[in-house]
Structure formats: structure tokens, C-alpha cells
Design an enzyme around this catalytic site. Structure first.
Site, PDB file in Angstrom:
ATOM      1  N   ARG A  61     -18.638  16.107   6.329  1.00 44.34           N
ATOM      2  CA  ARG A  61     -18.869  17.016   7.455  1.00 44.34           C
ATOM      3  C   ARG A  61     -17.897  18.189   7.378  1.00 44.34           C
ATOM      4  NH1 ARG A  61     -17.459  13.839  11.875  1.00 44.34           N
ATOM      5  NH2 ARG A  61     -16.890  12.204  10.416  1.00 44.34           N
ATOM      6  N   GLY A  98       0.862  -1.185   0.000  1.00 47.07           N
ATOM      7  CA  GLY A  98       0.000   0.000   0.000  1.00 47.07           C
ATOM      8  C   GLY A  98       0.892   1.226   0.000  1.00 47.07           C
ATOM      9  N   HIS A 155     -15.394   4.968  13.118  1.00 46.75           N
ATOM     10  CA  HIS A 155     -15.670   6.148  12.294  1.00 46.75           C
ATOM     11  C   HIS A 155     -17.152   6.493  12.397  1.00 46.75           C
ATOM     12  CE1 HIS A 155     -15.926   8.817   8.858  1.00 46.75           C
ATOM     13  NE2 HIS A 155     -14.622   8.779   8.720  1.00 46.75           N
TER      14      HIS A 155
END
Lengths: 614, 251
Positions: free
Chosen positions: A275, A16, A259
Site C-alpha cells: 500500500r 532475534g 494487520h
């Protein structure tokens, strides 16, 4: 026994963003590097990071006055003083360089457009003048727990663009990529790590990788939970390899983030950028509630705080009933079609495809779910693992520890390339002087052990427990008893139940023939290890008798800086045992920012100098 | 009443000498909002633990789960069974090497092709850690992002007539990738550099214009437009090169 052997300077387990960033640094310094990955690197979980990465550039109007000092303070407060402040400092100082370097390599960061602009906060519109002199520089959006707008982004596909750009760099430098290969144990002699035993997921064959330095960058362990935003490959594979050495500690296993906005029922993430860009949370009456609990930050308090208030609000009977349990609403309708179809484009797509909801006109059903692992392989500030020489870790798999007990949104993507850059340089320095002795006896013993346990699984030599049943049982216990709100009774029950599951996991036998790239075997090989990780999380949480960041105990509600300003180090020296050995170290050697009030969340603190109770 | 779904799934394990390519049938009761991700995992956990398929993100952004669904390449994770008839036939993507059952090796194919087209920013500039970033218009950043959204799932390649007939065709994915770099001022490659990579029969002139690539792209990337633009540009460069004085073309 037949197996292929590969030699290299640096072996990166995991490809990754963190693994690739370290690999790029090593390769650029002339070291031969091999990347191992469960999946083609571009399919790694890094691609799922949506909203952006924090770096204190201070280019946009709402970022004026920002600096690495402010970023450092936000990060330490976010961690609830659980982080290593030396590391948080390195991180905040390096982030602007890393984001500009990524721009140099091709990231299409969104840019400042000089002149008047319209934004939203708490559902209300406001105007700001973007500075003309910064026109065309990298812009930023708001995220939770930050004093300034600091999160740099490419729409809401920031992880995707970063990962593709890094993988382009890997391709350019000619780094060897071995995808569909899974590390199943580290090879070490008790002092030095010299590589790993791995399984080829195309053929099922075993491989040996021998390296002067080994990096673990395998992401988090979210799949210990049944409800998680994590990709199916975030099963803690790298952590298992490290913990099973008995020497390398698992730092703060109990530090698990939930989360606020997982989509109900699929647990797909919708970015905090919703948000940040002015989206609001609504209850069953379609009324806002976060501003009542958090007058200052409202929807943009840190994730641990928002998740807790959401669950609290649902418990007060304000949730929206559904066949999948009560949930709340995320409202981004007021941001308008243009904003949603450009800056929140992935959210727009996934709401329509997976929910049948058009967020321009409709509300999005959300509920907190497991999202991030702050805990991981404990390393020093150079990324070198405790316990074994030649072993490093970076990214979510590491407990480098800039996140402590709560990570800020936008700080994980940042950690991958900022930490990866820093640790990559340290790995390159290490390699400059390093020679390794590959003891063939140690190697042969490691492969033989793995080959034997694989044979026993295929033959059902230890029993015929079903591996999927064990995985599901473990995930249910973790979700039910080691979740957002924790208490001693539940945690004790979790440990007891996980120990029973662990005993069953030792008796797994395959139902299929195990030939080739058999998926049942792949899971069976790591199932015992996964339950060991789960026990570390539950037991670490049970023993930590305080509340800090995401670790919220109903029976110990205060943050206890007198007794618990420390980091859990879980060791598993004896595979026959069914509990880890826990040790503790100081959270931070230096405290430039002494413990205090975060500015959001409940304030209940037992200070460092409080008198001991008898 | 819920439907009883019938899955016909291609089976073959190349690693098993006893395995021959065939189709297995599995029955599954349909539940609300059932996706092929959930259905295939249920089949693996409850009916056949050896069943091979690939998923990672299960939210249509990692590109792991491309397969042929009732004759059409698509992402299994974002396919709801309610959009399909009761009988569902699943086959692995063509063009790519089979790993087993529904699992194919897209990783090697894309890495080879990305290496061939040199899918990275070509620049002689050194990164200066002490300098501020070079400026860029936000509209340009958005335009680059639009083409950068490809997730290399392989659906466009699997649906491509040319790619199915010829191993050396780089496919719509690669042409889109080149279009992305041509748009990016940070990439210092010249027109002729790009022409060498894609102005060939393996590149944009191998495309037969069937455009199934655009039809099946799960990211809805405007591949048709990009192919058209690229073909015009490359045709123009090709013509220029024909009429260029020889000495200049060499120099």
C-alpha cells in the site's frame, strides 16, 4: 539431579534482532554474552519483517523536510497517545544513527537514484524529482500513518538482511549462541534476577544459566490467537517466565495489533509496503473504499484504523465470499512487473507459491489478522524490567513503550535495532558495576520446581487433558471474542471460558513418552502459562472501558483521556488464582505532545479535563 | 473426491535407548490447499504427538523446514500435497546431525561454516554516528540483495554430492555468501584473502559441477552462475600467485 550450569555476564533469552543487537553492544564492551534461542538465530521471527524500518533521514523526494521531530509526532499519534513520550523521543532521535550503523555493518539499503521518478498513490501515477545531491544515499518508501516517506528498506526482505547482518556481527564478535534451548523459568530471589532454568531442545535435558544480567527478547505473543501472521514460536515464552515471577508486570496486555493484509486463508503477511508503494484495497465490486472512510490518508491510515474499516466494509456486505469466509482484495497490478519483481519480490513469490496467484495480473485475497503485540514486559526507558534487578527486556517482548495502543508500520523493525542499541548501552553500563551472588539454594529450588512439574506432566500425575485440544480452545476464544471489535459481553465470556480452559490446563498429561526433544512436552510445559497470558489480554481488555488505538470497544466508543490515559500493569502473584491483579500507571510522565486528534480514524474524545459523569 | 494420503515418515529418537531407526506410516485425508506444514501438524496433533519436525515462519523465508520430500530436498511449508502423488515419503536432510525424526541440526553446521569463511564485512573503518552514510549505487545494492537472499535452509548442502561425501566441503551456500562479500565495496578483504578462504579443495575447487544445489534452491538463487564466476576468479588468482616473484608473494 543432573543438569549443566553455564555462567556468563549477560544472558540474552531470544536471539532475534533485539536480542542480538543488545548482545553485540555488550560483547563490544568486553562482556561475556550467551544468546539462547528456540531456533538457530537466523530463523527468528525478525526475518519475516518485510517492508522496512522508519528513520527520519529525509533523503528521498517525498521525505524532504522530515526530521526526528516529525517521526516523534507520527509515533505518538499512531499510539493514540498511549505511548511513553520520553521513550518515543529517544527512539526517533536514535533511529537515523541506527540505520546508518546498519549500513556500516553491511545492509544493502536501497538508495536514492537522482532524477525524475514515477510513483503511485491511491492507484494514481505521479512524478517526483529525486534530488541529485542525495544520489546514492539511503532512500525510503511510504508507510501508513506517516507524514513523510521514511521507511528505509532492502526490497521487501528488510528483516532478513538486518537479521543476517546482525548475526554476522555476533559471529564476528564470538558471542556464544546456544540454539534450540528454551528458557522455562527465571531464577530470582524476589529482588535480583540471576538467570534462568532452560530446557535443551535437542536432548530434553535441563540446564541452568547464571548471569549478572538477563535480557528477555523473545518477541510477541501472537500465537495466543488462531489467526496470526506470527511464526509458530511466538508463543509468549519470555512473557510467561516474567509473569510467573509474580513481581514483573505485563504492560498493556490488551494492546494487540491486527494487520490489514493477512493473506486468506493462510494468514501469511503481505507487507504494508504494497500500500505504501501505491497498492489499493478493493471490495467485491472491485472498487476502492478506503478513500470514502478516510479522505486524507485512505489506504495509508494507521493499521488499527484500516483494519477496522475493512471489517466494517465486510459487515456492510461488500466482502468477497470464499470458502474461508469473506475477504477483500489487495491490488498491486498497476505497479507493474518490474516494481513487483524487485521491490515487492517476496510478495511476488509468496502469492505464487502459497495462493497460486500472480499479483502482476491478479488480485490478492486479504483480511485483517493478528500481527503484533504492543504489550509486554514493562520496562523503564533503560529497558530495565519493573520489579527485578538485573532483568531487562527489548524488542516486541518488552513494553518499553514507544507504541502505546497502536504501532506504526516500520516502527517495530526500527525498535529492535534502535531500542536494542540504546538498551544494550544501558545493560553495558549496568554490567560495569555489577556483581551477582548466585545463591545455590535459590538455584536448586528453581530447578527442582521445574523438574517436578515436568515429571508430573510425563507421568500424567494431574490428569490426562490433551495439550493440543487446550491450545486450540484457547486460540479460538481469543480470535472469537478478543479480536478487532470488542465489547463487554464477549470479553466477560472470554474471561469465563479462558478460566475454564485454565482449570483444564492444570490437568494436562502427556500421551507420548516425553523422552528427548519431545514436542508434546515442550508445549505442555508452557501451556498453563500461555492461558495465563490469554487471561491477562482478555481481562485487561474487559476492564479498559474506552476505545484507544487497536483496542476498539463497541460499548465504549470514545477515547477517554480523562479516565484511561494510562497503562495497564498486570501481575500474577498467585499461581493458584485464575485472574491477574491489575494496576495502572500514567501513560507518560511527560506530554510534550498533548492528546489531540490523530488526523485519521473516528474522532470521538473525552478530554483530560472533561467533567466526571455521575 | 479427496485423496487418502499415505505418509511414510522416517522415525528415530537418538535420546531414547529403545528407539531404532524405522519408518512409520500415517494416513490423512487431503483437504484443499494442504501443505506439508498443515499435514505434519495434523499428524502430530491427531495421531502421534512425539513426531519431531521443525517449522517457524511457515512462509518459506526462515529456512527451518528443509527435508527430503519423495527423494528431493525442499521446504515442507511451501510444498502443496496436490503437487505430490498419494504416497509421500519424508526423510530428514542428510549431512546435518539428526535431532530426531525429521528434525536436523542445521544451526550448528551453518554457524561453524559461517565462522570458517568469516561471513561478515571486514573493514578498518570505525562507525561515526555523526556522519552521513557512504553513498552506494542502487543497482549495486540490488545486486548484493540478490545474493543476500539465501535463507540457509540446507537444501543445497543436502543435495550436494561433495558435501555428502566430505565433511569439510563448505557447500554452495558458503560460496554464494563469499560472492556476496566480494561484490560489496564495504568489505576490504583482498583477492588473496578470499582465495585463502574459498580457493581450495574445501571451497570452490571441491565442487564436482553436478549443480543439484541450483535445482533445489527454494529461493531460486543463481548458484550455478556464482560458482562459475567464483571458480574463474579463483583460478585466475591461483595462476597469478604461481607466476608471482617469490619475495613479493611473501611480502
Amino acid at each position: 539431579m543432573k543438569y549443566d550450569t553455564f555462567y556468563t555476564d549477560l544472558l540474552c533469552i531470544g536471539a532475534g534482532l533485539a536480542g542480538e543487537r543488545v548482545a553485540v553492544e555488550a560483547a563490544a564492551n568486553g562482556f561475556e554474552t550467551i544468546l539462547l534461542s528456540l531456533v538457530p538465530p537466523r530463523r527468528s521471527h525478525s526475518c519475516a519483517a518485510e517492508g522496512g524500518m522508519q528513520a527520519a533521514l529525509g533523503n528521498c523526494a517525498m521525505g524532504q523536510g522530515d526530521s526526528p521531530d516529525v517521526h516523534f509526532e507520527d509515533t505518538v499519534k499512531g499510539s493514540d497517545w498511549g505511548c511513553d513520550q520520553e521513550v518515543a523521543r529517544i527512539f526517533a532521535d536514535t533511529a537515523p544513527v541506527a540505520v546508518r550503523e546498519a549500513a556500516h555493518w553491511g545492509i544493502p539499503w536501497n538508495r536514492v537514484v537522482g532524477g525524475p521518478a514515477t510513483y503511485f498513490k491511491g492507484g494514481k501515477q505521479f512524478e517526483a524529482i529525486e534530488p541529485q545531491e542525495n544520489h546514492g544515499l539511503i532512500t525510503a518508501r511510504a508507510f501508513g500513518g506517516t507524514a513523510k516517506w521514511r521507511t528505509c528498506y532492502t526490497a521487501d526482505g528488510t528483516g532478513h538482511t538486518l537479521l543476517y547482518t546482525l548475526d554476522n556481527k555476533v559471529t564476528e564478535l564470538g558471542v556464544a549462541v546456544h540454539d534450540r534451548v528454551e528458557a522455562i523459568s527465571l531464577i530470582h530471589d524476589g529482588t535480583n534476577c540471576i538467570g534462568c532454568v532452560a530446557r535443551d531442545l535437542k536432548t530434553g535435558g535441563l540446564r541452568v544459566y547464571l548471569a549478572k544480567a538477563t535480557l528477555i527478547a523473545t518477541g510477541g505473543y501472537g500465537r495466543l490467537y488462531s489467526e496470526t501472521t506470527n511464526t509458530v514460536i511466538n508463543d509468549g515464552g519470555g512473557h510467561i517466565c516474567a509473569l510467573d515471577t509474580g513481581i514483573v508486570p505485563f504492560g498493556n496486555p490488551e494492546a494487540v495489533q491486527f494487520h490489514p493484509t493477512g493473506v486468506v486463508p493462510t494468514n501469511i503477511l503481505v507487507t504494508e509496503g504494497c500500500r505504501g508503494d501505491g497498492g489499493t484495497l478493493l471490495d467485491v465490486n472491485e472498487e476502492r473504499f478506503m478513500h470514502v472512510y478516510e479522505p486524507e490518508k485512505a489506504e495509508l491510515a494507521s493499521r488499527d484504523v484500516v483494519s477496522r474499516w475493512m471489517m466494517y466494509h465486510i459487515e456492510q456486505g461488500k466482502g468477497v465470499p470464499s470458502p474461508y469466509g469473506d475477504h477483500l482484495w489487495l491490488d498491486i497490478r498497476h505497479l507493474g512487473e518490474k516494481h513487483i519483481t524487485t521491490k515487492l519480490r517476496e510478495v511476488y513469490d509468496l502469492c505464487r507459491h502459497f495462493l497460486g496467484v500472480n499479483p502482476i495480473y491478479e488480485l490478492i485475497p486479504v483480511r485483517p489478522c493478528q500481527h503484533y503485540s504492543m504489550g509486554g514486559m514493562r520496562t523503564n526507558a533503560d529497558g530495565a524490567a519493573y520489579g527485578l534487578k538485573g532483568l531487562f527486556s527489548a524488542g516486541e517482548s518488552a513494553c518499553w513503550d514507544m507504541h502505546g495502543f497502536n504501532r506504526l508500520g516500520g516502527n517495530s523493525l526500527a525498535e529492535t535495532i534502535v531500542g536494542g542499541r540504546h538498551i544494550g548501552q544501558k545493560v553495558a553500563e549496568y554490567l560495569k558495576g555489577a556483581e551477582a551472588n548466585f545463591d545455590t539454594q535459590v538455584v536448586a529450588k528453581a530447578v527442582a520446581q521445574d523438574a517436578e512439574r515436568i515429571q508430573r506432566l510425563i507421568q500424567g500425575a494431574d490428569g490426562n487433558e490433551n495439550v493440543f485440544a487446550i491450545k486450540n480452545a484457547m486460540q479460538e476464544v481469543m480470535m472469537e471474542r478478543v479480536g478487532i471489535f470488542r465489547n463487554g459481553d464477549d470479553l466477560q465470556k472470554a474471561v469465563d471460558e479462558l478460566q475454564e480452559i485454565y482449570a483444564r490446563a492444570k490437568k494436562i498429561g502427556l500421551a507420548s513418552n516425553g523422552v528427548g526433544a519431545n514436542p508434546e512436552l515442550a508445549l505442555a510445559i508452557k501451556m498453563q502459562g500461555m492461558v495465563r497470558l490469554a487471561i491477562c489480554v482478555a481481562y485487561g481488555a474487559l476492564m479498559r472501558t474506552e476505545s484507544r488505538g487497536c483496542h476498539a470497544r463497541d460499548d465504549f466508543t470514545a477515547r477517554n483521556d480523562r479516565d484511561w490515559l494510562n497503562r495497564t500493569l498486570a501481575y500474577w502473584p498467585d499461581l493458584e488464582a485464575d485472574l491477574p491483579v491489575l494496576e495502572y500507571e500514567e501513560a507518560s510522565q511527560q506530554m510534550p505532545l498533548p492528546p489531540g486528534d490523530r488526523g485519521y480514524g473516528k474522532v470521538e474524545i473525552i478530554p483530560m479535563d472533561a467533567a466526571k459523569e455521575d | 473426491m479427496s485423496r487418502q494420503l499415505k505418509f511414510n515418515i522416517f522415525r528415530y529418537n537418538p535420546q531414547d535407548p529403545d528407539s531404532v531407526p524405522h519408518t512409520d506410516t500415517f494416513l490423512l485425508e487431503e483437504t484443499p490447499s494442504l501443505t506439508l506444514f498443515i499435514a505434519l501438524n495434523k499428524i502430530r496433533e491427531e495421531q502421534d504427538p512425539s513426531l519431531q519436525f521443525d517449522f517457524a515462519c511457515r512462509m518459506a523465508i526462515c529456512g527451518s523446514c528443509g527435508m527430503v520430500i519423495n527423494g528431493r530436498p525442499g521446504l515442507a511449508c511451501k510444498t502443496l500435497t496436490e503437487e505430490l502423488p498419494e504416497e509421500i515419503t519424508l526423510m530428514p536432510l542428510p549431512v546435518f546431525e539428526l535431532v530426531g525424526d525429521l528434525s536436523v541440526d542445521t544451526g550448528s553446521w551453518f554457524r561453524t561454516t559461517n565462522t570458517k569463511i568469516e561471513s561478515w564485512i571486514h573493514t578498518d573503518k570505525e562507525f561515526d554516528p555523526n556522519a552521513i552514510e557512504e553513498r552506494m549505487e542502487n543497482d549495486l545494492a540490488n545486486a548484493i540483495f540478490e545474493l543476500e537472499r539465501c535463507i540457509e535452509c540446507g537444501c543445497c548442502v543436502a543435495a550436494c554430492g561433495t558435501a555428502n561425501m566430505r565433511d569439510d566441503f563448505i557447500g554452495a551456500f558458503a560460496l554464494n555468501r563469499i560472492a556476496r562479500f566480494m561484490l560489496d565495496p564495504r568489505d576490504e578483504r583482498s583477492e588473496n584473502d578470499y582465495f585463502d578462504v574459498v580457493g581450495t579443495d574445501q571451497g570452490v575447487f571441491g565442487c564436482m559441477g553436478l549443480l543439484a544445489c541450483e535445482d533445489v534452491c527454494p529461493r531460486e538463487i543463481p548458484l550455478q552462475d556464482q560458482l562459475g564466476i567464483l571458480r574463474r576468479k579463483m583460478g585466475f588468482i591461483g595462476l597469478k600467485n604461481i607466476f608471482k616473484p617469490k619475495a613479493k608473494a611473501v611480502g
